[in-house]
Design an enzyme around this catalytic site. Structure first.
Site, mmCIF file in Angstrom:
data_model
loop_
_atom_site.group_PDB
_atom_site.id
_atom_site.type_symbol
_atom_site.label_atom_id
_atom_site.label_comp_id
_atom_site.label_asym_id
_atom_site.label_seq_id
_atom_site.Cartn_x
_atom_site.Cartn_y
_atom_site.Cartn_z
ATOM 1 N N GLU A 145 0.741 -1.047 -0.250
ATOM 2 C CA GLU A 145 0.198 -0.499 -0.077
ATOM 3 C C GLU A 145 0.729 1.570 0.003
ATOM 4 O O GLU A 145 0.159 2.130 -0.265
ATOM 5 C CB GLU A 145 -0.849 0.034 1.396
ATOM 6 N N ASP A 290 -4.247 -9.748 -8.382
ATOM 7 C CA ASP A 290 -4.128 -9.173 -9.284
ATOM 8 C C ASP A 290 -2.968 -8.517 -9.990
ATOM 9 O O ASP A 290 -3.201 -8.691 -11.498
ATOM 10 C CB ASP A 290 -5.827 -8.134 -9.343
ATOM 11 N N GLU A 394 -18.002 -6.099 -2.800
ATOM 12 C CA GLU A 394 -16.599 -6.906 -3.051
ATOM 13 C C GLU A 394 -16.605 -8.113 -3.448
ATOM 14 O O GLU A 394 -15.120 -8.606 -3.696
ATOM 15 C CB GLU A 394 -16.051 -6.575 -1.447
ATOM 16 N N GLU A 413 -11.820 0.197 -9.768
ATOM 17 C CA GLU A 413 -11.396 -1.050 -10.887
ATOM 18 C C GLU A 413 -12.654 -0.635 -11.602
ATOM 19 O O GLU A 413 -12.239 -1.220 -13.796
ATOM 20 C CB GLU A 413 -11.244 -2.384 -10.473
#
Length: 579
Positions: A145, A290, A394, A413
């Site tokens: 992050e 991903d 989610e 996304e």
């Protein structure tokens, strides 16, 4: 000759009476139904309205963050207050992995200000970052992050400031002396202890910004967390001439690649950094994996290193072979709508029956790869799920056709894939999708001082949190979707977006590596070869396997629906959406 005259007459008539072009080109085909008429055109007036609405959305969130939350990391939009790390509960990783008392939202948002064209506010924001941000904090944060949100934000802003073309105007703050680059280097240096004392070279998932890896830190990390560092670390190495950052990121990628399954070529979701044992064997395109695939492709685009594309290309073949279900071709033939499922990394068999919202970004990766047909199909499914609830849950169970995890934290996304597909096809369908998403956000998430996380997609109850990626990505992609004349869109081949939506220019200097990582042993080089069992499998693919295709999308679907009408109906019927 008579046919040409007739066609010319039809076009002149359409232009004279301002009839939507899709109606005109359809005159010799078939009657459009209501769905096709709605999505087949998007007026210039509406586009400009949506451009203004997207700008208003951004400023409503940004201005309220600066008014009520800065210099805290995030805005709590319901109570109009700031949020930082949870010092009372260090184990609250949902908060503490991300927030570290370093003005997160402002750092993450810098290049959005540039893209929107607010040069004065950009310069002001840079000054605030220089004056307020320090990483000398006794806070334990997640390496991944911090890399994508902070390091990426600092590097992107620095690069835009130094860009001699001035693509977004004069962004140079008075007396600027590479302070953002120095902050980036300081942060990355504090992340480096995560790479030390690991038997595999895969980094620890967390570090304390002051003391390094905390005592008792877990040795388990996800593939995306360890394998999505190369863009930011690589850019930093090439800007500073210090090879250690890129070398560490590449070593982690190679270690993950070396531990892929010898049967399928797939990687798992969670690995132990000391033993190299896969703790979670699920392999998919969503959370945990991903951005690993995304960064292999984007690293090749920006750095030009063959090994990155080789890993991506071989991964994509394995993904198509084992994860893809449904008819062989997106826009022709019969069978179930294509779907990428989570599988067991060793056997390739279906591992569970859910997909998650992070997977909605993968169509954007497919666009970059040139597999636009597959991107169209994958996006259509996620848009349909979004349409069912007015938000993307989610996690969604495709077998039971219902959400498994109900909340929706304003993720970017789906918007990102919508934007990239519009750039690739110029199909007005994607402008409609963007308008619907923007309208839904205003109807369901807009509160007193910003935009709040949807706690439950069924009743639209809210949580008091506006994550930094809402301004960094969601608002940015919505704005760019409707701003056809933006420099990024007109010169799309000159930029690449990071997984956090930060803009990196594709400068030739980034293809000149300061790193000596090419001097590998023969053993290290061999990890990039396909295991023999995988090669045999890929050489004998099943008929369901599709191949990457750079064929031009049919001209008909530039003006009509990107996915043929009957296939949209198929998805809608499967999900119970009124067609």
């Amino acid at each position: 000759m008579q046919c040409k005259v007739l066609i010319l007459f039809v076009l002149i008539t359409c232009l004279s009476w301002f009839v939507p072009f899709s109606y005109c080109v359809n005159i010799f085909k078939y009657k459009l139904d209501e769905f096709e008429r709605k999505y087949g055109t998007f007026s210039e007036r509406t586009r400009l309205q949506m451009l203004e609405a997207s700008k208003e959305m951004f400023y409503f969130g940004y201005d309220n963050y600066m008014r009520y939350a800065f210099p805290h990391d995030e805005l709590d939009p319901i109570h109009c207050s700031g949020r930082g790390p949870d010092t009372q509960n260090p184990g609250n990783i949902n908060i503490n992995d991300v927030l570290g008392d370093y003005c997160l939202t402002l750092v993450d948002t810098l290049d959005t200000l540039a893209v929107i064209g607010n040069t004065s506010e950009f310069k002001y924001a840079v000054k605030q970052v220089i004056n307020h941000v320090s990483f000398d904090k006794d806070n334990t944060i997640q390496v991944f992050e911090a890399n994508i949100r902070l390091l990426g934000g600092l590097l992107s802003a620095h690069l835009l400031i130094r860009d001699p073309r001035k693509p977004f105007g004069d962004l140079f703050p008075e007396n600027y002396d590479k302070e953002l680059l120095e902050l980036a280097r300081d942060l990355a240096t504090r992340l480096l202890p995560a790479f030390e004392n690991t038997n595999t070279g895969i980094p620890y998932p967390r570090v304390n910004l002051r003391d390094g890896v905390p005592q008792g830190c877990t040795t388990q990390t996800c593939t995306a967390g360890a394998g999505s560092l190369l863009l930011e670390f690589g850019i930093l190495s090439r800007l500073t001439g210090d090879p250690v950052f890129e070398w560490m990121a590449r070593r982690a990628n190679r270690a993950l690649w070396k531990h892929r399954s010898q049967n399928t070529g797939l990687l798992g979701n969670v690995i132990d950094i000391q033993t190299g044992r896969w703790v979670a064997r699920s392999s998919g395109l969503g959370a945990g994996l991903d951005s690993f695939y995304e960064y292999l492709l984007k690293a090749y685009i920006i750095f030009g290193e063959d090994e990155d594309y080789k890993m991506f290309n071989e991964s994509y073949h394995c993904i198509k072979q084992y994860m893809r279900r449904g008819r062989p071709h997106c826009n022709r033939g019969t069978g179930e709508h294509p779907l990428y499922v989570n599988v067991d990394m060793h056997s390739g068999s279906t591992h569970n029956a859910w997909i998650d919202s992070l997977q909605a970004a993968f169509p954007g990766v497919q666009v970059l790869e040139g597999d636009v047909e597959e991107a169209i199909c994958a996006h259509a499914l996620y848009y349909a799920i979004w349409k069912l609830y007015g938000a993307l849950p989610e996690r969604f169970n495709w077998q039971r056709v219902s959400p498994e995890v109900y909340f929706s934290p304003l993720r970017p996304e789906l918007v990102e894939s919508t934007y990239l597909l519009y750039q690739a096809t110029k199909n007005p369908f994607y402008l409609h999708v963007g308008r619907e998403i923007l309208t839904s956000l205003n109807n369901h998430s807009k509160v007193n001082c910003g935009y709040a996380t949807i706690h439950n997609v069924f009743d639209k109850s809210l949580e008091d949190r506006m994550e930094s990626f809402f301004l960094s990505e969601t608002c940015k992609y919505l704005y760019l979707l409707f701003d056809k004349d933006n420099y990024v869109n007109v010169h799309a081949s000159e930029f690449i977006f990071t997984t956090e939506g930060h803009i990196f220019p594709l400068w030739p200097i980034f293809r000149k590596s300061p790193v000596s990582y090419k001097q590998q042993s023969s053993e290290e080089i061999s990890v990039f070869a396909f295991p023999s069992t995988v090669k045999q499998t890929l050489d004998h693919r099943t008929p369901n396997q599709t191949q990457t295709s750079c064929e031009k999308v049919d001209e008909e679907r530039t003006f009509f629906l990107p996915l043929k009408r009957r296939y949209f109906s198929q998805i809608h019927n499967a999900l119970g959406i009124e067609d």
